[in-house]
Design an enzyme around this catalytic site. Structure first.
Site, PDB file in Angstrom:
ATOM      1  N   GLY A  22       0.901  -1.458   0.091  1.00 32.82           N
ATOM      2  CA  GLY A  22       0.134  -0.103   0.037  1.00 32.82           C
ATOM      3  C   GLY A  22       1.302   1.088  -0.588  1.00 32.82           C
ATOM      4  N   ALA A  23       1.533   1.364  -0.694  1.00 34.14           N
ATOM      5  CA  ALA A  23       2.911   2.565  -0.596  1.00 34.14           C
ATOM      6  C   ALA A  23       2.672   3.571  -1.396  1.00 34.14           C
ATOM      7  CB  ALA A  23       4.414   1.693  -1.240  1.00 34.14           C
ATOM      8  N   THR A  25      -0.222   5.742  -1.329  1.00 32.19           N
ATOM      9  CA  THR A  25      -0.356   6.598  -1.026  1.00 32.19           C
ATOM     10  C   THR A  25      -0.302   6.576   0.621  1.00 32.19           C
ATOM     11  OG1 THR A  25      -2.479   8.183  -0.932  1.00 32.19           O
ATOM     12  CG2 THR A  25      -2.545   5.764  -1.012  1.00 32.19           C
ATOM     13  N   TYR A 172     -13.466  -3.581  11.589  1.00 36.51           N
ATOM     14  CA  TYR A 172     -12.466  -2.530  11.425  1.00 36.51           C
ATOM     15  C   TYR A 172     -12.232  -3.657  12.545  1.00 36.51           C
ATOM     16  CZ  TYR A 172      -8.790   0.777  10.666  1.00 36.51           C
ATOM     17  OH  TYR A 172      -7.483   1.214  10.642  1.00 36.51           O
TER      18      TYR A 172
END
Length: 304
Positions: A22-23, A25, A172
């Site tokens: 997930g790099a 943003t 979550y």
């Protein structure tokens, strides 16, 4: 350990290989950017290659991009095969990617989206890459959790995929609690092997696009109070970076912002909920995660 740890405290990273999920943003981008700036060979493991390529162009240093969709076990296995072929050693695996407060959805494999992405996807990726870390002195698996692991959080073993009912907040919380339980159980399994450790971190409340799916009751106050209640992604990434690079870090530790409430501030060692330390639940979650993903870790001896 310093109470005002900043990016300037990151040791030289030349010769190290770091994979950051997930790099493209937010927190992942800042984590990868700062590691690359300190000399690491950084892999941006992202779902959207075009966005990843644009993100890499904004960084200085040795940065490459790898396709990875954590909502698909097929993609995870393919990405792991590519990474294993490209790298004989991995120093840092940073499990950063995640989704938050999404409407009820499932992954390609039928897992509830938040649990499947945040926990099961990273569980599978870690297991498939771990033998590239095990021989490397100082190697680390850093998994990003959240203060949300305390909010309506439990591991619902009777309904892990929320098929009977659904609460985006509770789902979550389960996923982020699972991140911590995974870290603690992984550390116990790594302990006899010596070289690799597992560490967790959380960013506090950072001003990123992760909250875009939050219920309106949460999203509106965050929007209005963002200058007071949040910190920039550069600060939010520091707990992860400290967990990944500070020589004083020990396996099984958890890092977060140091100010009251762990909302913002310089990173320090913090505590997680009593539920996260339930060893029986950790072991059960591990077994269930193996069954759901089909991934077995190359670890034989476990210290209890």
């Amino acid at each position: 350990m310093s109470d005002n740890w900043t990016a300037q405290n990151i040791p030289d990273q030349h010769g190290r290989v770091a994979i950051v999920t997930g790099a493209n943003t937010g927190l992942g981008f800042e984590t990868a950017r700062m590691l690359a700036a300190r000399g690491a060979a950084v892999v941006l493991a992202v779902r959207d290659i075009e966005k990843g390529t644009r993100a890499a162009a904004r960084m200085t240093g040795d940065v490459t991009v790898q396709a990875l969709d954590l909502t698909s076990l097929e993609s995870i296995r393919s990405a792991a095969a590519d990474l294993r072929a490209a790298h004989s050693r991995i120093d840092l695996l940073i499990n950063n990617a995640g989704v938050m407060y999404t409407p009820k959805q499932t992954t390609a494999d039928g897992f509830e989206l938040q649990f499947g992405t945040n926990h099961l996807g990273h569980f599978a990726l870690t297991g498939l890459l771990l033998d590239r870390l095990l021989p490397v002195p100082g190697s680390r698996v850093v998994t990003v959790s959240s203060t949300g692991h305390r909010i309506r959080a439990a591991i619902h073993f009777d309904d892990l995929q929320w098929e009977n009912s659904y609460s985006r907040v509770a789902a979550y919380g389960q996923a982020k609690l699972a991140n911590l339980m995974f870290t603690y159980e992984l550390q116990r399994r790594l302990a006899p092997h010596g070289a690799t450790v597992a560490v967790a971190a959380h960013p506090g409340v950072s001003n990123t696009e992760l909250v875009r799916n939050a219920p309106a009751a949460f999203r509106v106050p965050i929007t209005w109070l963002a200058p007071l209640l949040t910190q920039k992604a550069e600060m939010g990434a520091l707990p992860t970076l400290r967990a990944a690079t500070d020589p004083a870090v020990l396996g099984g530790q958890y890092y977060g912002p140091g100010n009251r409430g762990e909302i913002r501030g310089h990173p320090k060692l913090v505590n997680s909920s009593p539920e996260s330390h339930d060893q029986a639940a950790q072991q059960r979650l591990w077994t269930v995660s193996e069954e759901l993903t089909g991934v077995r870790f190359p670890l034989n001896r476990v210290v209890r």
